[in-house]
Design an enzyme around this catalytic site. Structure first.
Site: not given
Ligand code: ADP
Ligand code: MG
Length: 393
Positions: A35, A200, A349, A373
């Site tokens: 990132r 998740k 990620g 997300g």
């Protein structure tokens, strides 16, 4: 129309750049700097053009108060290495220390603000509270640049409210993300396959609704598979099961076209995530063991399905790739995507970190999104607050 940084004369301006630098740490070192690297084109572009750059971002979940464990210091250090010059970090996110540090930044220089989430107002649901914090951020800048794609689905002060208070532009990363992900929302080349995994599960489950309308096939691995297996009457032992999603999984299996949702037929199990695993059929997971990866038969089936695709979206590792014995499924999916002729987008990620950790070059894929997300919500056609704010004039 969203303006980009190329639409502004930035020389001498104080430019506040919201980036997504929420990277995994290994002690006080950055474990994966993907990132940070993704933020470089915008940052160096602005610096080269003589802007005075103020970088802001969040790291982890410090819970609204200053906590040295979540300091941006390791990120500032890594960014400094990549830029080839030290990056100063302010003592506070806003207030006198930040104002003084910003005032000292010269043309072509850069300073980083301390963790945005040291302030409860950043993520507050209360518009006034967020607004007051956004006022403080806006005070530091003449122009606001949104480049933290991984956060644009959040209605946070630094993502949304501050954009409404200053002239605003998209950075190169947000621009690239929107361009790539737009190919998954309109004029999609078919077959369109989606691979979903990760841990998740509850966060991502909503996405299935629109994905079964859009995708020709959905390959499910990781912990995402367990609610579906349980809905089919399979016992998953001590696997990481999000039990609250079983009913929704059963409903999706009813609504999907037969065969549209593909589940693992074999898995790698172990008593706990140590040592090596054993391959068993997906309906034969021992009661005292957990499934930590899709098995080789499933990996081969998913890989050959992916070869037939023209468009692929992949979010979520197929297993606990961080440990070598359970990385096989994730490796097989990544490997399949580097062949074939599909336009491939990888989001998440950990998924991005996984392909890098497994030795794949990002350039081997169509596009590696920095958003988890955010990319999932974008391809569902949802309105993302951070992008909507850029549309406003
Ligand atoms: P992303 O960040 O790409 O959106 P997630 O955060 O949802 O992905 O999930 C990533 C995590 O999922 C990884 O840390 C990986 O170890 C974990 N994971 C994947 N499959 C399993 C599994 N079967 N059991 C436990 N953890 C898993
Ligand atoms: Mg993750």
């Amino acid at each position: 129309m969203i303006k980009t940084i190329d639409d502004f004369a930035v020389e001498g301006l104080r430019v506040l750049v919201r980036t997504d630098l929420n990277v995994p740490l290994d002690g006080d070192r950055v474990a994966d700097d993907g990132r940070i690297r993704a933020s470089l084109p915008t940052l160096t572009g602005l610096m080269t053009r003589g802007a005075r750059v103020i970088v802001c971002a969040h790291l982890g979940r410090p819970g609204g108060k200053a906590d040295p464990r979540y300091s941006m210091a390791p990120v500032a250090a890594r960014l400094g290495e990549l830029l080839g010059r030290p990056v100063e970090l302010t003592a506070d996110t806003t207030g006198p220390a930040a104002c003084a540090a910003v005032a000292a930044v010269r043309r072509g220089g850069l300073v980083m603000l301390e963790n945005l989430r040291f302030n409860t107002a950043e993520t507050s649901k209360d518009d006034e509270q967020r607004g007051a914090f956004a006022d403080q951020l806006a005070e530091l800048a003449d122009l606001y640049v949104s480049d933290g794609f991984g956060a644009v689905h959040r209605k946070h002060a630094s993502v949304y409210d501050v954009a409404l208070r200053r002239p605003h532009a998209a950075g190169y990363l947000v621009q690239a993300e929107v361009d790539a992900l737009s190919r998954l929302t309109a004029n999609i080349r078919r077959p369109y396959l989606v691979a979903l995994g990760g841990a998740k599960v509850a966060d991502k489950f909503d996405a299935f609704d629109s994905l079964i309308a859009a995708a020709d096939r959905i390959l499910v691995g990781g912990a995402m598979a367990f609610p579906f297996l349980v809905a089919r009457g399979v016992k998953v032992g001590t696997s990481l099961l999000e039990a609250s999603q079983v009913a929704a999984a059963a409903e999706l299996l009813r609504r999907a076209v037969p065969g549209q949702i593909e589940l693992p037929s074999d898995v790698v199990v172990a008593p706990e995530p140590g040592g090596s695993g054993t391959v068993v059929a997906a309906d034969a997971i021992p009661v005292d063991q957990m499934a930590l990866d899709i098995g080789p038969q499933t990996a081969a089936r998913f890989a050959s399905a992916l070869f037939t695709a023209q468009t692929v979206f992949w979010n979520g590792p197929m297993g606990m790739f961080e440990r070598e014995p359970y990385a096989g499924g994730t490796w097989a999916v990544a490997q399949a995507l580097t062949h074939g002729e599909a336009f491939t987008v990888i989001g998440g990620g950990d998924t991005g970190a996984a392909i890098r950790a497994l030795g794949f070059a990002e350039g081997a894929f169509g596009y590696v999104s920095t958003g988890g997300g955010a990319s999932l919500e974008f391809i569902q056609g949802k309105t993302l607050p951070g992008l909507a704010a850029l549309e406003a004039s």
